[in-house]
Motif scaffolding. Sequence first.
Motif, PDB file in Angstrom:
ATOM      1  N   ILE A   1     -48.084  50.910 -40.506  1.00 17.36           N
ATOM      2  CA  ILE A   1     -48.315  52.226 -41.100  1.00 17.36           C
ATOM      3  C   ILE A   1     -49.700  52.302 -41.727  1.00 17.36           C
ATOM      4  N   ASP A   2     -50.111  51.231 -42.389  1.00 18.79           N
ATOM      5  CA  ASP A   2     -51.429  51.183 -43.021  1.00 18.79           C
ATOM      6  C   ASP A   2     -52.527  51.425 -41.985  1.00 18.79           C
ATOM      7  N   ARG A   3     -52.444  50.762 -40.845  1.00 19.23           N
ATOM      8  CA  ARG A   3     -53.446  50.912 -39.784  1.00 19.23           C
ATOM      9  C   ARG A   3     -53.382  52.307 -39.159  1.00 19.23           C
ATOM     10  N   ILE A   4     -52.187  52.853 -39.038  1.00 16.77           N
ATOM     11  CA  ILE A   4     -52.033  54.189 -38.460  1.00 16.77           C
ATOM     12  C   ILE A   4     -52.740  55.228 -39.320  1.00 16.77           C
ATOM     13  N   VAL A   5     -52.547  55.149 -40.633  1.00 16.56           N
ATOM     14  CA  VAL A   5     -53.185  56.104 -41.539  1.00 16.56           C
ATOM     15  C   VAL A   5     -54.702  55.934 -41.507  1.00 16.56           C
ATOM     16  N   ASP A   6     -55.180  54.691 -41.471  1.00 12.87           N
ATOM     17  CA  ASP A   6     -56.629  54.448 -41.361  1.00 12.87           C
ATOM     18  C   ASP A   6     -57.189  55.063 -40.082  1.00 12.87           C
ATOM     19  N   ALA A   7     -56.471  54.885 -38.969  1.00 17.90           N
ATOM     20  CA  ALA A   7     -56.926  55.428 -37.689  1.00 17.90           C
ATOM     21  C   ALA A   7     -56.952  56.952 -37.720  1.00 17.90           C
ATOM     22  N   LEU A   8     -55.953  57.538 -38.368  1.00 14.64           N
ATOM     23  CA  LEU A   8     -55.903  58.994 -38.489  1.00 14.64           C
ATOM     24  C   LEU A   8     -57.103  59.503 -39.284  1.00 14.64           C
ATOM     25  N   LEU A   9     -57.383  58.905 -40.426  1.00 13.46           N
ATOM     26  CA  LEU A   9     -58.486  59.357 -41.263  1.00 13.46           C
ATOM     27  C   LEU A   9     -59.828  59.167 -40.565  1.00 13.46           C
ATOM     28  N   GLU A  10     -59.990  58.065 -39.865  1.00 15.80           N
ATOM     29  CA  GLU A  10     -61.231  57.826 -39.119  1.00 15.80           C
ATOM     30  C   GLU A  10     -61.427  58.893 -38.048  1.00 15.80           C
ATOM     31  N   TYR A  11     -60.347  59.237 -37.342  1.00  9.22           N
ATOM     32  CA  TYR A  11     -60.414  60.264 -36.301  1.00  9.22           C
ATOM     33  C   TYR A  11     -60.792  61.619 -36.908  1.00  9.22           C
ATOM     34  N   LEU A  12     -60.147  61.990 -37.998  1.00  9.74           N
ATOM     35  CA  LEU A  12     -60.389  63.289 -38.607  1.00  9.74           C
ATOM     36  C   LEU A  12     -61.798  63.390 -39.187  1.00  9.74           C
ATOM     37  N   LYS A  13     -62.273  62.313 -39.792  1.00 13.39           N
ATOM     38  CA  LYS A  13     -63.636  62.310 -40.327  1.00 13.39           C
ATOM     39  C   LYS A  13     -64.648  62.422 -39.191  1.00 13.39           C
ATOM     40  N   GLY A  14     -64.337  61.782 -38.063  1.00 12.64           N
ATOM     41  CA  GLY A  14     -65.231  61.839 -36.910  1.00 12.64           C
ATOM     42  C   GLY A  14     -65.382  63.236 -36.350  1.00 12.64           C
ATOM     43  N   LEU A  15     -64.369  64.070 -36.531  1.00 13.56           N
ATOM     44  CA  LEU A  15     -64.423  65.457 -36.065  1.00 13.56           C
ATOM     45  C   LEU A  15     -64.792  66.425 -37.184  1.00 13.56           C
ATOM     46  N   ALA A  16     -65.162  65.879 -38.330  1.00 14.00           N
ATOM     47  CA  ALA A  16     -65.670  66.657 -39.464  1.00 14.00           C
ATOM     48  C   ALA A  16     -64.668  67.681 -39.995  1.00 14.00           C
ATOM     49  N   PHE A  17     -63.385  67.329 -40.002  1.00 16.79           N
ATOM     50  CA  PHE A  17     -62.405  68.197 -40.659  1.00 16.79           C
ATOM     51  C   PHE A  17     -62.658  68.181 -42.156  1.00 16.79           C
ATOM     52  N   ALA A  18     -62.373  69.294 -42.813  1.00 17.43           N
ATOM     53  CA  ALA A  18     -62.596  69.386 -44.259  1.00 17.43           C
ATOM     54  C   ALA A  18     -61.451  68.771 -45.045  1.00 17.43           C
TER      55      ALA A  18
ATOM     56  N   GLU B   1     -41.717  54.745 -47.123  1.00 21.54           N
ATOM     57  CA  GLU B   1     -42.795  53.788 -46.893  1.00 21.54           C
ATOM     58  C   GLU B   1     -44.075  54.502 -46.479  1.00 21.54           C
ATOM     59  N   ILE B   2     -43.928  55.511 -45.618  1.00 21.67           N
ATOM     60  CA  ILE B   2     -45.104  56.272 -45.184  1.00 21.67           C
ATOM     61  C   ILE B   2     -45.736  56.985 -46.371  1.00 21.67           C
ATOM     62  N   ALA B   3     -44.896  57.607 -47.216  1.00 25.54           N
ATOM     63  CA  ALA B   3     -45.410  58.312 -48.390  1.00 25.54           C
ATOM     64  C   ALA B   3     -46.155  57.357 -49.319  1.00 25.54           C
ATOM     65  N   ALA B   4     -45.649  56.145 -49.468  1.00 23.31           N
ATOM     66  CA  ALA B   4     -46.303  55.161 -50.338  1.00 23.31           C
ATOM     67  C   ALA B   4     -47.680  54.790 -49.800  1.00 23.31           C
ATOM     68  N   VAL B   5     -47.800  54.656 -48.491  1.00 25.52           N
ATOM     69  CA  VAL B   5     -49.105  54.333 -47.888  1.00 25.52           C
ATOM     70  C   VAL B   5     -50.068  55.505 -48.054  1.00 25.52           C
ATOM     71  N   LEU B   6     -49.578  56.730 -47.843  1.00 19.93           N
ATOM     72  CA  LEU B   6     -50.439  57.902 -48.024  1.00 19.93           C
ATOM     73  C   LEU B   6     -51.010  57.938 -49.443  1.00 19.93           C
ATOM     74  N   GLU B   7     -50.143  57.685 -50.416  1.00 18.31           N
ATOM     75  CA  GLU B   7     -50.601  57.697 -51.814  1.00 18.31           C
ATOM     76  C   GLU B   7     -51.626  56.600 -52.053  1.00 18.31           C
ATOM     77  N   GLN B   8     -51.372  55.437 -51.478  1.00 18.83           N
ATOM     78  CA  GLN B   8     -52.282  54.302 -51.625  1.00 18.83           C
ATOM     79  C   GLN B   8     -53.659  54.624 -51.033  1.00 18.83           C
ATOM     80  N   LYS B   9     -53.681  55.383 -49.946  1.00 18.93           N
ATOM     81  CA  LYS B   9     -54.934  55.706 -49.257  1.00 18.93           C
ATOM     82  C   LYS B   9     -55.683  56.872 -49.901  1.00 18.93           C
ATOM     83  N   GLY B  10     -55.079  57.501 -50.900  1.00 18.36           N
ATOM     84  CA  GLY B  10     -55.776  58.572 -51.597  1.00 18.36           C
ATOM     85  C   GLY B  10     -55.245  59.960 -51.351  1.00 18.36           C
TER      86      GLY B  10
END
Length: 311
Positions: free
Chosen positions: A89-106, A123-132
């Motif tokens: 889950i940690d890697r999935i959220v990182d990959a999602l954020l990297e993808y979204l930043k690459g496309l300049a989403f606000a 568990e997913i909610a806990a990772v989201l909170e951890q990632k900011g």
Amino acid sequence: MSIQVQKYLLQNAAEWNAFVKQSVNGTFLLDRNFMDYHQERFEDHSLMMHLDGQLMCCIPAHVKDGIFYSHRGLSYAGLIISANAATNIDRIVDALLEYLKGLAFAKAELQLPPVSYQSINKEIAAVLEQKGFTPNRKLHNQSVALDQEIQVSPKKSIGYRNGKFEGLRMETTNDFRSFWEEVLTPQLAERYHSKPVHSLIEIELLASRFPENIIQYNVYREGALLAGITFFIKGNIVKSQYTASSPDGLKTDAVAYVYMEAMKEFKEKGCSLMDYGPVNEKDGSVNKGLQRFKKQLGCQEEEWRRWEFEL
């Protein structure tokens, strides 16, 4: 090996649907045959994530004004993952954020399924909170654990004892027209100046695609339709999607009768949870009367969060 993120395309529908069926936390609401009934209203930007060639996560989503939304045409979406992705889950959220930043989403916004649906959602909610990620909406969702003893208040069950429920007849059906036209639509218009999210044509279309998942419960007395509940059945989870009562039905507490009878049936069928939905008004405040009604039917409350990340 890095996670590969791709935008969903129409030709991926079969792969997407097969994945949702075997995923840990997916339901029929996330099948493309359900999601796409109103596709013209949204600019779809759903994502699929692969690791070592295996699909491990689907994210139903759309975009509007530079914001990535976990699909707002659905009650929830979030990260739908496979069993072997639970440790990633940690890697999935990182990959999602990297993808979204690459496309300049606000901004990114994710609405997970309620935690009570599946422990992985916690568990997913806990990772989201951890990632900011931070919650930008909190709903007070109500549900009854059907695999435990159901604690209905005597104030609701008294109808069985004082004769108020005498002569009531409940039936299940795939015919939605009478409930929509005679009870749901006129009552929503009169009492709340609103209308159902799904039109009659839309609910009939969806029920024809998912006849085992969308069921109508109606209650009658002497042939008159008093109340009804439209249930969405998601595996062993049952969601009351629409609930309404005629003026005569209100006098007999017919909706409570349907709920109590339906809980017995779904419990016997092995369902584990009945989701009564949130009790919040559009401004986020709690409708105390609705909250009291649901708690008297045995509901427990959980905080249901929607998460956002400023990119």
